[in-house]
Write a protein that holds these residues in place. Structure first.
Motif, PDB file in Angstrom:
ATOM      1  N   PHE A 160       0.963  -1.489   0.087  1.00  0.00           N
ATOM      2  CA  PHE A 160       0.073  -0.082   0.431  1.00  0.00           C
ATOM      3  C   PHE A 160       1.038   1.642   0.398  1.00  0.00           C
ATOM      4  CE2 PHE A 160      -4.246  -2.757   1.200  1.00  0.00           C
ATOM      5  CZ  PHE A 160      -4.783  -1.768   0.424  1.00  0.00           C
ATOM      6  N   LEU A 161       2.067   1.605   0.631  1.00  0.00           N
ATOM      7  CA  LEU A 161       2.844   2.444   1.008  1.00  0.00           C
ATOM      8  C   LEU A 161       3.330   2.996  -0.289  1.00  0.00           C
ATOM      9  CD1 LEU A 161       3.762   4.058   2.567  1.00  0.00           C
ATOM     10  CD2 LEU A 161       6.088   3.328   2.624  1.00  0.00           C
ATOM     11  N   ARG A 162       3.972   1.412  -1.155  1.00  0.00           N
ATOM     12  CA  ARG A 162       4.046   1.936  -2.194  1.00  0.00           C
ATOM     13  C   ARG A 162       2.645   2.972  -3.644  1.00  0.00           C
ATOM     14  NH1 ARG A 162       6.247  -3.530  -5.100  1.00  0.00           N
ATOM     15  NH2 ARG A 162       7.622  -4.005  -3.578  1.00  0.00           N
ATOM     16  N   GLU A 163       1.952   1.779  -3.003  1.00  0.00           N
ATOM     17  CA  GLU A 163       0.927   2.672  -4.012  1.00  0.00           C
ATOM     18  C   GLU A 163       0.552   4.043  -3.245  1.00  0.00           C
ATOM     19  OE1 GLU A 163      -1.986   0.149  -4.085  1.00  0.00           O
ATOM     20  OE2 GLU A 163      -1.190  -2.116  -5.148  1.00  0.00           O
ATOM     21  N   LEU A 164       0.613   4.029  -2.540  1.00  0.00           N
ATOM     22  CA  LEU A 164       0.420   5.549  -2.509  1.00  0.00           C
ATOM     23  C   LEU A 164       1.296   5.969  -2.540  1.00  0.00           C
ATOM     24  CD1 LEU A 164      -0.434   4.643   1.777  1.00  0.00           C
ATOM     25  CD2 LEU A 164      -2.690   5.464  -0.360  1.00  0.00           C
ATOM     26  N   ALA A 165       2.715   6.277  -2.602  1.00  0.00           N
ATOM     27  CA  ALA A 165       3.448   7.570  -3.065  1.00  0.00           C
ATOM     28  C   ALA A 165       3.031   8.522  -3.948  1.00  0.00           C
ATOM     29  CB  ALA A 165       4.696   6.479  -2.902  1.00  0.00           C
ATOM     30  N   PRO A 166       3.639   8.091  -4.686  1.00  0.00           N
ATOM     31  CA  PRO A 166       2.716   9.133  -5.770  1.00  0.00           C
ATOM     32  C   PRO A 166       1.545  10.261  -5.914  1.00  0.00           C
ATOM     33  CG  PRO A 166       2.426   7.267  -6.668  1.00  0.00           C
ATOM     34  CD  PRO A 166       2.746   6.983  -5.219  1.00  0.00           C
ATOM     35  N   LYS A 167       0.743   9.390  -4.884  1.00  0.00           N
ATOM     36  CA  LYS A 167      -0.562  10.222  -5.045  1.00  0.00           C
ATOM     37  C   LYS A 167      -1.426  11.056  -3.939  1.00  0.00           C
ATOM     38  CE  LYS A 167      -2.082   6.236  -8.089  1.00  0.00           C
ATOM     39  NZ  LYS A 167      -2.406   5.214  -8.062  1.00  0.00           N
ATOM     40  N   LEU A 168      -0.080  11.120  -2.541  1.00  0.00           N
ATOM     41  CA  LEU A 168      -0.349  11.340  -1.432  1.00  0.00           C
ATOM     42  C   LEU A 168      -0.521  13.151  -1.387  1.00  0.00           C
ATOM     43  CD1 LEU A 168      -0.093   9.083   1.069  1.00  0.00           C
ATOM     44  CD2 LEU A 168      -2.321   9.526   0.874  1.00  0.00           C
ATOM     45  N   SER A 169      -1.261  14.007  -0.285  1.00  0.00           N
ATOM     46  CA  SER A 169      -1.182  15.123  -0.406  1.00  0.00           C
ATOM     47  C   SER A 169       0.462  15.219   0.396  1.00  0.00           C
ATOM     48  CB  SER A 169      -2.362  15.925  -0.422  1.00  0.00           C
ATOM     49  OG  SER A 169      -2.573  16.959   0.428  1.00  0.00           O
TER      50      SER A 169
ATOM     51  N   LYS B   9      13.300   0.663   5.114  1.00  0.00           N
ATOM     52  CA  LYS B   9      13.495   0.938   3.870  1.00  0.00           C
ATOM     53  C   LYS B   9      12.579   0.912   2.482  1.00  0.00           C
ATOM     54  CE  LYS B   9      16.999  -2.660   5.550  1.00  0.00           C
ATOM     55  NZ  LYS B   9      16.627  -4.138   5.547  1.00  0.00           N
ATOM     56  N   GLU B  10      11.137   0.223   2.304  1.00  0.00           N
ATOM     57  CA  GLU B  10      10.490   0.875   1.918  1.00  0.00           C
ATOM     58  C   GLU B  10       9.982   1.951   1.437  1.00  0.00           C
ATOM     59  OE1 GLU B  10       8.830  -1.722  -0.149  1.00  0.00           O
ATOM     60  OE2 GLU B  10       9.157   0.503  -2.008  1.00  0.00           O
ATOM     61  N   ALA B  11       9.569   2.806   2.825  1.00  0.00           N
ATOM     62  CA  ALA B  11       9.314   4.772   2.294  1.00  0.00           C
ATOM     63  C   ALA B  11      10.842   4.890   2.182  1.00  0.00           C
ATOM     64  CB  ALA B  11       9.095   4.781   4.247  1.00  0.00           C
ATOM     65  N   GLU B  12      11.978   4.625   2.593  1.00  0.00           N
ATOM     66  CA  GLU B  12      13.313   5.774   2.578  1.00  0.00           C
ATOM     67  C   GLU B  12      13.597   4.976   0.604  1.00  0.00           C
ATOM     68  OE1 GLU B  12      16.504   4.661   4.810  1.00  0.00           O
ATOM     69  OE2 GLU B  12      18.248   6.031   3.789  1.00  0.00           O
ATOM     70  N   ALA B  13      13.099   4.193   0.457  1.00  0.00           N
ATOM     71  CA  ALA B  13      13.252   3.699  -1.529  1.00  0.00           C
ATOM     72  C   ALA B  13      12.082   4.589  -2.317  1.00  0.00           C
ATOM     73  CB  ALA B  13      13.526   2.510  -1.440  1.00  0.00           C
ATOM     74  N   LEU B  14      11.018   4.684  -1.348  1.00  0.00           N
ATOM     75  CA  LEU B  14      10.011   5.916  -1.878  1.00  0.00           C
ATOM     76  C   LEU B  14      10.165   6.969  -2.063  1.00  0.00           C
ATOM     77  CD1 LEU B  14       7.428   3.356  -1.060  1.00  0.00           C
ATOM     78  CD2 LEU B  14       8.362   3.557  -3.560  1.00  0.00           C
ATOM     79  N   GLY B  15      11.301   7.430  -1.264  1.00  0.00           N
ATOM     80  CA  GLY B  15      11.401   8.906  -1.076  1.00  0.00           C
ATOM     81  C   GLY B  15      10.445   9.398   0.105  1.00  0.00           C
ATOM     82  N   LEU B  16      10.196   8.821   1.451  1.00  0.00           N
ATOM     83  CA  LEU B  16       8.808   9.481   2.111  1.00  0.00           C
ATOM     84  C   LEU B  16       9.356   9.330   3.403  1.00  0.00           C
ATOM     85  CD1 LEU B  16       5.735   6.937   1.063  1.00  0.00           C
ATOM     86  CD2 LEU B  16       5.780   9.512   0.134  1.00  0.00           C
ATOM     87  N   SER B  17      10.564   9.377   3.629  1.00  0.00           N
ATOM     88  CA  SER B  17      11.570   9.142   4.547  1.00  0.00           C
ATOM     89  C   SER B  17      10.727  10.750   5.584  1.00  0.00           C
ATOM     90  CB  SER B  17      12.553   9.495   5.047  1.00  0.00           C
ATOM     91  OG  SER B  17      13.268   8.432   4.066  1.00  0.00           O
ATOM     92  N   SER B  18      10.691  12.268   4.887  1.00  0.00           N
ATOM     93  CA  SER B  18      10.305  12.813   5.416  1.00  0.00           C
ATOM     94  C   SER B  18       9.486  12.815   6.410  1.00  0.00           C
ATOM     95  CB  SER B  18      11.071  14.147   5.205  1.00  0.00           C
ATOM     96  OG  SER B  18       9.650  14.419   3.951  1.00  0.00           O
ATOM     97  N   ARG B  19       7.762  12.067   5.619  1.00  0.00           N
ATOM     98  CA  ARG B  19       6.304  11.877   5.833  1.00  0.00           C
ATOM     99  C   ARG B  19       6.186  10.891   6.440  1.00  0.00           C
ATOM    100  NH1 ARG B  19       4.227  12.905   0.262  1.00  0.00           N
ATOM    101  NH2 ARG B  19       2.206  12.927   1.642  1.00  0.00           N
ATOM    102  N   PHE B  20       7.450   9.752   6.467  1.00  0.00           N
ATOM    103  CA  PHE B  20       6.435   8.485   6.898  1.00  0.00           C
ATOM    104  C   PHE B  20       7.506   7.618   8.698  1.00  0.00           C
ATOM    105  CE2 PHE B  20       6.894   3.510   7.725  1.00  0.00           C
ATOM    106  CZ  PHE B  20       5.951   2.550   7.969  1.00  0.00           C
ATOM    107  N   CYS B  21       6.611   7.489   9.758  1.00  0.00           N
ATOM    108  CA  CYS B  21       6.834   7.590  10.708  1.00  0.00           C
ATOM    109  C   CYS B  21       6.986   5.932  11.224  1.00  0.00           C
ATOM    110  CB  CYS B  21       6.605   7.983  11.974  1.00  0.00           C
ATOM    111  SG  CYS B  21       7.730   7.878  13.064  1.00  0.00           S
ATOM    112  N   GLY B  22       8.257   4.611  11.195  1.00  0.00           N
ATOM    113  CA  GLY B  22       6.534   4.148  11.883  1.00  0.00           C
ATOM    114  C   GLY B  22       6.228   3.975  12.657  1.00  0.00           C
TER     115      GLY B  22
END
Ligand SMILES: NC(=O)C1=CN([C@@H]2O[C@H](COP(=O)(O)OP(=O)(O)OC[C@H]3O[C@@H](n4cnc5c(N)ncnc54)[C@H](O)[C@@H]3O)[C@@H](O)[C@H]2O)C=CC1
Ligand SMILES: O=C(O)C(=O)Cc1ccc(O)cc1
Length: 361
Positions: free
Chosen positions: A79-88, A105-118
């Motif tokens: 879901f994180l992968r699918e969401l990445a390009p679509k979220l505000s 690791k997935e969040a980092e690879a998707l460039g979401l490090s500043s917005r995703f907190c496990g």
């Protein structure tokens, strides 16, 4: 901070419990949910817990402030992968999964490090689904957070203050430390419980052993009834730490086996002495003292006599208490008293009586 707009993907035991806790802390919150089980969505709408069900991630409201991924761990990652390009851009993302390195690791690879907190609430049960969810499940429980390097300190503070506001105890750690810790305190114990029950099944040729299995076996095997798909995904996404714990546990079993083979009374007694001492030093103040179908939890001020007042009210109305436990919340100086009953009727009667006497649930 007054949080208002939430989205949850997955409304099972944990998603449902988070939604209920949010609604309790923020009655004006709007919660949108993407959940494949329509029955759960309808129930949550009719209970006034969620605002609406979504049919796809495209429908996620753009004003979502905090989005929770609450499906089994591998699906959270997808879901994180699918969401990445679509979220505000102002939506913070988190998950509730029982393993953390893989999704970080997935969040980092998707460039979401500043917005995703496990995230990982250290509370739950062997039950699944929205019907088993409870606004109190996460109350006074540790809620682990594994922010990555790029997650701003200010957003960590926001997450911590949100978790405190729903009654959890936030605790920040690295994904690696998290995965090693939970492999020991949660993942291996689930595997031991499941294999112990399998051992009973295979040994129990006449079906009598099952009847004899008493308190100790039931205590240690409760979690063998947990969701197969959830545990399949946990084991595969935390492979190395779990394999290390299994190897260490095998060594300990070999040690005790050798002590018995060699008839070494000291070795056997020493195992129980050392483990008993350590077990007794464990902190039982955080979370779930009582697991029962017929249980209530109510707020009590920490003053002498509170429990005797409650037990007198119940006893004088012929309501039998099965078990009592207090979840101390040291920060707020009050506790949640949990009471369980033998029957649903007793539980309902207790709710009515205690409500009449002004106790708050
Ligand atoms: N069960 C427990 O005690 C705890 C579980 N967790 C973690 O929480 C997560 C959820 O676990 P539970 O709530 O226990 O499981 P659950 O089975 O009760 O809930 C999962 C929900 O996700 C929904 N779902 C699955 N795939 C979906 C999809 N493709 N689209 C929409 N909805 C979908 C299911 O229908 C179900 O309602 C897992 O990642 C687990 O590792 C964390 C702490 C405790
Ligand atoms: O039921 C219990 O005792 C549990 O241990 C539930 C549980 C299951 C998975 C987690 O990641 C955390 C807690």
């Amino acid at each position: 901070m007054e949080w208002k707009n939430f989205t949850l993907i997955g409304l099972g035991l944990i998603g449902g419990s988070i939604a209920k806790a949010i609604k309790k802390a923020y009655p004006r919150a709007k919660i949108s949910v993407l959940e494949k089980d329509q029955h759960s969505v309808e129930m949550a709408i009719s209970e006034g817990i969620i605002e609406k069900g979504l049919q796809s991630i495209e429908e996620i409201p753009s004003d979502t402030e905090l989005l929770f991924l609450c499906t089994p761990v591998e699906w959270n990652r997808i879901f994180l992968r699918e969401l990445a390009p679509k979220l505000s851009s102002h939506t913070l993302l988190t998950d509730v999964g029982s393993t953390k390195s893989s999704i970080m690791k997935e969040a980092e690879a998707l460039g979401l490090s500043s917005r995703f907190c496990g995230g990982h609430p250290m509370a739950g049960s062997e039950s699944s689904g929205y019907k088993a969810s409870d606004s109190l499940l996460l109350e006074n429980a540790y809620y682990l957070l594994t922010p990555g390097q790029g997650f701003p300190t200010e957003s960590i503070e926001k997450m911590k203050s949100f978790l405190s506001s729903i009654g959890s105890i936030p605790f920040v750690m690295s994904p690696e430390e998290h995965d090693k810790s939970v492999a020991c305190v949660s993942h291996l114990p689930h595997l031991i419980a499941a294999s112990l029950v399998k051992l009973l099944k295979e040994e129990d040729e006449k079906g009598t052993m099952k009847k004899l299995a008493a308190g100790g076996f039931k205590d240690i095997s409760r979690i063998a009834s947990s969701s197969p798909i959830m545990w399949q995904q946990i084991c595969l996404s935390n492979k190395e730490p779990i394999l290390q714990m299994i190897a260490h546990y095998q060594d300990l079993l070999e040690e005790i086996k050798a002590s018995i083979e060699k008839e070494e009374p000291q070795g056997i007694a020493e195992l129980f002495r050392e483990s008993g001492e350590y077990r007794n030093s464990m902190d039982s103040s955080a979370q779930g003292l009582i697991h029962s179908e017929y249980a209530i939890s109510l707020h009590v001020q920490d003053h002498p006599g509170a429990i005797s007042i409650i037990s007198t009210i119940l006893a004088s109305n012929m309501v039998s208490i099965r078990n009592l436990g207090i979840n101390h919340n040291r920060e707020k100086g009050e506790g949640a008293l949990q009471i369980s009953f033998y029957t649903g009727e007793d539980c309902e009667m207790a709710k009515k009586l205690l409500h009449k006497y002004g106790f708050i649930f």
